[in-house]
Design an enzyme around this catalytic site. Structure first.
Site, PDB file in Angstrom:
ATOM      1  N   ARG A  84       0.827  -1.207   0.000  1.00  0.00           N
ATOM      2  CA  ARG A  84       0.000   0.000   0.000  1.00  0.00           C
ATOM      3  C   ARG A  84       0.859   1.254   0.000  1.00  0.00           C
ATOM      4  NH1 ARG A  84      -4.603   0.601   4.530  1.00  0.00           N
ATOM      5  NH2 ARG A  84      -2.791   0.953   5.868  1.00  0.00           N
ATOM      6  N   LYS A 103      -2.773   6.572   1.636  1.00  0.00           N
ATOM      7  CA  LYS A 103      -2.637   6.971   3.036  1.00  0.00           C
ATOM      8  C   LYS A 103      -1.693   8.176   3.156  1.00  0.00           C
ATOM      9  CE  LYS A 103      -2.622   4.591   7.501  1.00  0.00           C
ATOM     10  NZ  LYS A 103      -4.057   4.805   7.778  1.00  0.00           N
ATOM     11  N   GLU A 111     -16.282   6.624   4.447  1.00  0.00           N
ATOM     12  CA  GLU A 111     -15.640   6.013   5.604  1.00  0.00           C
ATOM     13  C   GLU A 111     -15.677   6.951   6.795  1.00  0.00           C
ATOM     14  OE1 GLU A 111     -11.081   6.028   5.544  1.00  0.00           O
ATOM     15  OE2 GLU A 111     -11.556   5.881   3.411  1.00  0.00           O
TER      16      GLU A 111
END
Length: 436
Positions: free
Chosen positions: A180, A282, A318
């Protein structure tokens, strides 16, 4: 053969590694006065973190420790002349047990605890990362014009290490975090450590801070890898230099409620991410963007904020730092990954665990109406693991789930996943990495 108790295993391990502890106690003492902080030459702590110790500080009979470390001579220019230093470079994960930590493990919250070591690795734009180094945990020096400070060129990851009763240390799916970070770095125009480099850095940092890992069942060691543009840049452009850093902290529950229902409010005006943006990686800016709405919600007594899509304002995205799931009968639904939602590793794991337990799981657009009509709602994330939702407030309307207790599905999935993470269940998924 019956497993040794945690206390007995720890005692034997401590005896076997007493020399290692003594070695690093000596090293840390020397390091306290040996770290360079030469501001006149750009702050060499940031560029060359090292322990200025002679190679003779390792006792001749500690062959295993010598094989784990390599000492590289560094001729480092400073404002006071050239310093010949020796940097501790990790060829393989290094365990430094040291003395026990005096912490109240039963009341460990989710906050920063300063540990012993961090890991640092650097590279220039267009080049690859090379061998990194362990350094005593502490502040770093960075130029005011660094890319991360001026243009937000930074990413982070989060994962955990768990201690078993037999003294072993477990990581949960660290390769997924590495992958990721690589994907996020590509989006943010940054070089990234390879999966192997990421793994070695995490292992080395965890084992160097092993004494800070909570006892079994008392919490975990939270691991925070950072990737940032540390080089100086004035015009809008990728930074010329990058720093990969890993630090750790022992943690307990993320929400003060623990495994108890949290209360969310649906945000209808502010948005966490937009199509074509960076919501799916992220990056550090994603989290600063939610602070205002989160602060307002907490001031009103809510635990956190649930965000909607920015286009239609009716589909779930989210929570501030975790993914959302809704349960209806034997069906579990979660918003599909489409570029505005972070592909959570706990999310991915819960989907597999739920399917293995016989639930039907759908990744699809989930509306507010489906949320309000659900039998049960829960959130997932590295920090929270699984967090049941007790109520949702939308446009002033409050909907509660169950009897304000932990839902059966949330409890079942939480137990299934945490037993895997802590090594209490058979790892048929192949998700666990043992460090010893």
């Amino acid at each position: 053969m019956r497993e040794m108790s945690y206390s007995k295993a720890s005692s034997i391990k401590a005896e076997r590694k007493m020399e290692t502890a003594a070695v690093f106690s000596n090293a840390a003492t020397i390091a306290g006065r040996g770290l360079l902080r030469d501001t006149a030459n750009g702050g060499h702590l940031s560029r060359y973190p090292h322990l200025t110790v002679p190679s003779s500080f390792i006792p001749p009979n500690t062959k295993q420790l010598r094989n784990q470390l390599r000492f590289a001579s560094l001729n480092i220019p400073t404002s006071h002349g050239t310093v010949n230093a020796r940097a501790v470079e990790v060829d393989s994960p290094l365990s430094v047990p040291g003395e026990t930590v005096d912490l109240d493990w039963d009341n460990l919250g989710f906050g920063l605890v300063h540990t012993d070591y961090m890991y640092i690795m650097k590279c220039s734009l267009g080049e690859g990362f090379t061998k990194g180094e362990l350094a005593p945990f502490g502040n770093i020096e960075i130029n005011p014009s660094a890319g991360v400070l001026n243009y937000g060129q930074g990413l982070f990851e989060g994962l955990k290490a768990y201690r078993k009763e037999d003294g072993n240390v477990l990581l949960f799916r660290p390769e997924e975090n590495a992958k990721r970070m690589i994907a996020g770095a590509e989006r943010m125009c940054m070089p990234s450590p390879s999966v192997d480099q990421f793994m070695q850095a995490v292992k080395a940092t965890v084992l160097a801070n092993e004494r800070w890992i909570p006892p079994p069942g008392k919490g975990s060691l939270y691991i925070r890898p950072l990737l940032m543009g540390s080089g100086s840049v004035l015009g809008l452009a990728p930074a010329p230099e990058y720093t990969f850093l890993v630090y750790v902290s022992p943690v307990g529950n993320y929400f003060k409620e623990g495994l108890a229902p949290i209360h969310l409010v649906v945000e209808t005006e502010m948005h966490r991410a937009t199509p074509g943006g960076t919501g799916g990686v992220k990056t550090i800016g994603n989290y600063a963007a939610v602070l205002k709405a989160q602060g307002v919600a907490k001031a009103k007594g809510y635990s956190d904020v649930l965000y909607l899509d920015s286009t239609h304002k009716k589909y779930l995205e989210e929570v501030s730092s975790c993914n959302i799931f809704v349960v209806k009968g034997n069906t579990i639904s979660t918003p599909d990954i489409k570029g505005t939602i972070l592909p959570g590793i706990t999310r991915k794991s819960i989907i597999d665990v739920a399917r293995d337990q016989g639930f039907e799981v759908f990744e699809k657009p989930v509306t507010v109406d489906e949320l309000l009509d659900a039998d049960e709602v829960f959130c997932t994330g590295t920090a929270v693991v699984v967090s049941p939702v007790g109520s949702i407030t939308y446009l002033g309307r409050r909907v509660t789930y169950g009897s304000n207790g932990v839902g059966l599905v949330s409890q079942q999935l939480y137990s299934g996943l945490t037993r895997l993470q802590m090594g209490l269940a058979d790892d048929k998924m192949g998700w666990i990495v043992k460090l010893k």
